[in-house]
Design a protein around this motif. Structure first.
Motif, PDB file in Angstrom:
ATOM      1  N   THR A 193      -3.996   6.247  -1.574  1.00 15.54           N
ATOM      2  CA  THR A 193      -3.816   5.500  -0.326  1.00 15.54           C
ATOM      3  C   THR A 193      -2.790   6.209   0.539  1.00 15.54           C
ATOM      4  OG1 THR A 193      -4.333   3.355  -1.324  1.00 15.54           O
ATOM      5  CG2 THR A 193      -3.016   3.335   0.693  1.00 15.54           C
ATOM      6  N   VAL A 194      -3.151   6.482   1.773  1.00 20.76           N
ATOM      7  CA  VAL A 194      -2.201   7.000   2.762  1.00 20.76           C
ATOM      8  C   VAL A 194      -1.921   5.872   3.751  1.00 20.76           C
ATOM      9  CG1 VAL A 194      -1.817   8.614   4.660  1.00 20.76           C
ATOM     10  CG2 VAL A 194      -2.899   9.400   2.542  1.00 20.76           C
ATOM     11  N   VAL A 195      -0.682   5.418   3.779  1.00 21.16           N
ATOM     12  CA  VAL A 195      -0.250   4.465   4.802  1.00 21.16           C
ATOM     13  C   VAL A 195       0.249   5.279   5.988  1.00 21.16           C
ATOM     14  CG1 VAL A 195       1.337   2.607   5.411  1.00 21.16           C
ATOM     15  CG2 VAL A 195       0.393   2.736   3.085  1.00 21.16           C
ATOM     16  N   ALA A 196      -0.459   5.192   7.093  1.00 15.98           N
ATOM     17  CA  ALA A 196      -0.128   5.973   8.282  1.00 15.98           C
ATOM     18  C   ALA A 196       0.286   5.023   9.396  1.00 15.98           C
ATOM     19  CB  ALA A 196      -1.314   6.824   8.721  1.00 15.98           C
ATOM     20  N   VAL A 197       1.375   5.369  10.079  1.00 17.14           N
ATOM     21  CA  VAL A 197       1.957   4.488  11.090  1.00 17.14           C
ATOM     22  C   VAL A 197       1.678   5.030  12.490  1.00 17.14           C
ATOM     23  CG1 VAL A 197       4.092   3.453  11.954  1.00 17.14           C
ATOM     24  CG2 VAL A 197       3.754   3.775   9.485  1.00 17.14           C
ATOM     25  N   TRP A 254       1.622  -6.830   3.147  1.00 19.35           N
ATOM     26  CA  TRP A 254       1.833  -6.360   1.776  1.00 19.35           C
ATOM     27  C   TRP A 254       0.614  -6.651   0.907  1.00 19.35           C
ATOM     28  CZ3 TRP A 254       5.377  -2.992   1.862  1.00 19.35           C
ATOM     29  CH2 TRP A 254       6.534  -3.150   2.624  1.00 19.35           C
ATOM     30  N   ALA A 255      -0.058  -7.739   1.167  1.00 21.74           N
ATOM     31  CA  ALA A 255      -1.254  -8.049   0.372  1.00 21.74           C
ATOM     32  C   ALA A 255      -2.344  -7.020   0.611  1.00 21.74           C
ATOM     33  CB  ALA A 255      -1.760  -9.458   0.729  1.00 21.74           C
ATOM     34  N   GLY A 256      -2.493  -6.582   1.865  1.00 18.70           N
ATOM     35  CA  GLY A 256      -3.487  -5.558   2.164  1.00 18.70           C
ATOM     36  C   GLY A 256      -3.168  -4.242   1.488  1.00 18.70           C
ATOM     37  N   GLU A 308      -4.622  -1.233  -5.656  1.00 16.44           N
ATOM     38  CA  GLU A 308      -5.424  -1.619  -6.813  1.00 16.44           C
ATOM     39  C   GLU A 308      -6.638  -0.705  -6.940  1.00 16.44           C
ATOM     40  OE1 GLU A 308      -5.319  -3.800  -9.395  1.00 16.44           O
ATOM     41  OE2 GLU A 308      -3.214  -4.013  -8.825  1.00 16.44           O
ATOM     42  N   ARG A 309      -7.129  -0.229  -5.811  1.00 11.21           N
ATOM     43  CA  ARG A 309      -8.294   0.670  -5.831  1.00 11.21           C
ATOM     44  C   ARG A 309      -7.892   2.111  -6.154  1.00 11.21           C
ATOM     45  NH1 ARG A 309      -9.510  -2.793  -1.446  1.00 11.21           N
ATOM     46  NH2 ARG A 309      -8.511  -1.426   0.089  1.00 11.21           N
ATOM     47  N   GLU A 367       6.356  -3.972  -6.882  1.00 14.11           N
ATOM     48  CA  GLU A 367       5.424  -5.094  -6.934  1.00 14.11           C
ATOM     49  C   GLU A 367       3.951  -4.716  -7.100  1.00 14.11           C
ATOM     50  OE1 GLU A 367       6.030  -7.401  -3.414  1.00 14.11           O
ATOM     51  OE2 GLU A 367       8.193  -7.614  -3.747  1.00 14.11           O
ATOM     52  N   MET A 368       3.605  -3.432  -7.011  1.00 16.52           N
ATOM     53  CA  MET A 368       2.190  -3.083  -6.940  1.00 16.52           C
ATOM     54  C   MET A 368       1.818  -2.038  -7.978  1.00 16.52           C
ATOM     55  SD  MET A 368       1.951  -2.898  -2.773  1.00 16.52           S
ATOM     56  CE  MET A 368       2.814  -4.152  -1.816  1.00 16.52           C
ATOM     57  N   ARG A 369       0.532  -1.828  -8.111  1.00 19.50           N
ATOM     58  CA  ARG A 369       0.027  -0.841  -9.067  1.00 19.50           C
ATOM     59  C   ARG A 369       0.274   0.561  -8.546  1.00 19.50           C
ATOM     60  NH1 ARG A 369      -6.178   1.142  -9.633  1.00 19.50           N
ATOM     61  NH2 ARG A 369      -5.723   2.947 -10.961  1.00 19.50           N
TER      62      ARG A 369
END
Length: 323
Positions: free
Chosen positions: A204-208, A241-243, A249-250, A277-279
Motif C-alpha cells: 500500500t502506498v499512501v500518497a498525499v 484509519w479504517a480505510g 489487510e490486503r 494498530e494494523m497488519r
C-alpha cells in the motif's frame, strides 16, 4: 464530456455555494484581481459585499472571519501563499477551532481557510514552499488536501457547509490537472473518507495531495514487478484509519509518500498508527522532504533536489518487499 481543471473546480465550488447560500462570502488580499484564478468572475456575479478585498493584515481579517462566522455568516478566507498561515495559527487553532467547545456547542465557527497554491514549484522561494498541513492536523483542525479536480470541488463544498473551521490545501503542482467530468455528478465529499485510487495486493502506498498522481505513475511502471495499491486519504484530519487498515489487510506492507518534512510530519504519524494498530508484514517506509528542507528554498536547484521523487518511491517500494 467536458474537462475540468483543478483551479476551475475550486472556482466552481465557490460559485455554486455562494449561489446556494447567501451567508457564504469570500475574502482575501487582492481577491478582486483573482490572482490565483479561484475567484475569477465572482466579483462581477456577486459584488463587493460578498467578494471582500482585505487589507494586508492577516491576523486582522482572520479574526474578522471568526466574528462573521459566529454572527451567522460562512466566510471563505483565501491565503495566496502558505507561510501566511504561520501568522494566524493563534487565530485559527486556538480561537476559531475552540469556540464550539468553549461555548458548550452554543457557538459554531463555520470558516473555510483556502490555500490555492501550497507546496513547491520552480523558483517559488523558501518562504512560499511550505506544506504546513500536518501542523493543523496536529492541532485538531479539520484539514483536507484534494488530489483531483473532482475532489477539489467536493471537499471544498463540504468544507464550506461544515459548521467547524476547515483547512483546504490545494497543492501548487495539482492546479493544472484536468479530468473528464459530468458536471451533474459533482457533489460534496464527506470528510474522513479516503479512496483507493488503484487496487493492489503487494504493498500500500499512501500518497498525499498531488503525489497521488506520481504514485499512480510509479504503480503503473512497476506493474510487471509488483502489485501496488494507492490509497489517497483526501482528508488528513479526520483521517480514514479504517480505510487504511482495510488496505493493509490486503497488502501487509506500507510506504507513505508525503510532500512535507520528515520529523513530526504526517508520514510519521501514519507509520506509527499502522505499526500500533494494523497488519504489517514488514517494516514500513516513508518518502518525504528531508528535515529543514525549506531553508534552502531560495536555491532552485537544491530546492528541486529535496522534493520527494518517483525514484525514491520506487526504491522504497522495492525495499519493503525485500524486508
Amino acid at each position: 464530456m467536458p474537462k475540468l481543471s483543478y483551479a476551475k473546480a475550486l472556482n466552481r465550488a465557490l460559485s455554486d455555494e455562494m449561489a446556494r447560500d447567501p451567508s457564504v462570502f469570500v475574502m482575501g488580499e487582492d481577491i478582486h484581481l483573482a490572482l490565483t484564478q479561484t475567484t475569477t468572475g465572482l466579483l462581477d456575479r456577486f459584488g463587493p459585499q460578498r467578494v471582500v478585498q482585505t487589507p494586508l493584515s492577516e491576523q486582522g481579517f482572520t479574526n474578522f472571519a471568526t466574528g462573521a462566522a459566529m454572527a451567522g455568516r460562512r466566510p471563505v478566507v483565501e491565503y495566496q501563499i502558505p507561510f501566511l498561515l504561520l501568522l494566524v495559527i493563534e487565530q485559527i487553532a486556538n480561537q476559531a477551532n475552540k469556540f464550539a467547545l468553549m461555548s458548550g456547542g452554543q457557538t459554531r465557527v463555520p470558516v473555510t481557510y483556502l490555500l490555492p497554491g501550497t507546496g513547491w514549484r520552480p523558483g517559488w522561494g523558501a518562504q512560499h514552499s511550505d506544506q504546513p498541513y500536518s501542523v493543523f492536523a496536529h492541532l485538531g483542525v479539520k484539514t483536507v488536501i484534494p488530489a483531483t479536480p473532482t475532489d477539489a470541488y467536493g471537499l471544498l463544498t463540504t468544507a464550506i457547509r461544515d459548521d467547524d473551521p476547515v483547512m483546504v490545501f490545494a497543492p501548487m503542482p495539482a492546479l493544472g490537472i484536468r479530468e473528464d467530468v459530468d458536471y451533474a455528478d459533482l457533489a460534496p465529499i464527506p470528510l474522513g473518507v479516503g479512496l483507493v485510487r488503484r487496487a493492489g495486493t503487494d504493498v500500500t502506498v499512501v500518497a498525499v495531495g498531488h503525489l497521488v498522481h506520481d504514485a499512480l505513475a510509479v504503480a503503473e511502471e512497476l506493474a510487471g514487478e509488483v502489485s501496488v495499491e494507492v490509497f489517497d486519504p483526501r482528508s488528513l484530519y479526520p483521517f480514514d484509519w479504517a480505510g487504511l487498515a482495510a488496505s493493509l489487510e490486503r497488502t501487509g506492507r506500507l510506504v507513505v509518500f508525503d510532500d512535507s518534512n520528515r520529523s513530526c510530519g504526517l508520514a510519521g504519524e501514519i507509520l506509527a498508527t499502522a505499526a500500533e494498530e494494523m497488519r504489517l508484514d514488514a517494516a514500513p517506509k516513508r518518502v518525504t522532504r528531508p528535515d529543514g528542507a525549506v531553508v534552502i528554498g531560495c536555491a532552485p536547484g537544491l530546492d528541486l533536489a529535496v522534493q520527494p521523487s518517483r525514484a525514491q518511491l520506487t526504491n522504497a517500494i522495492r525495499a519493503v518487499l525485500k524486508s
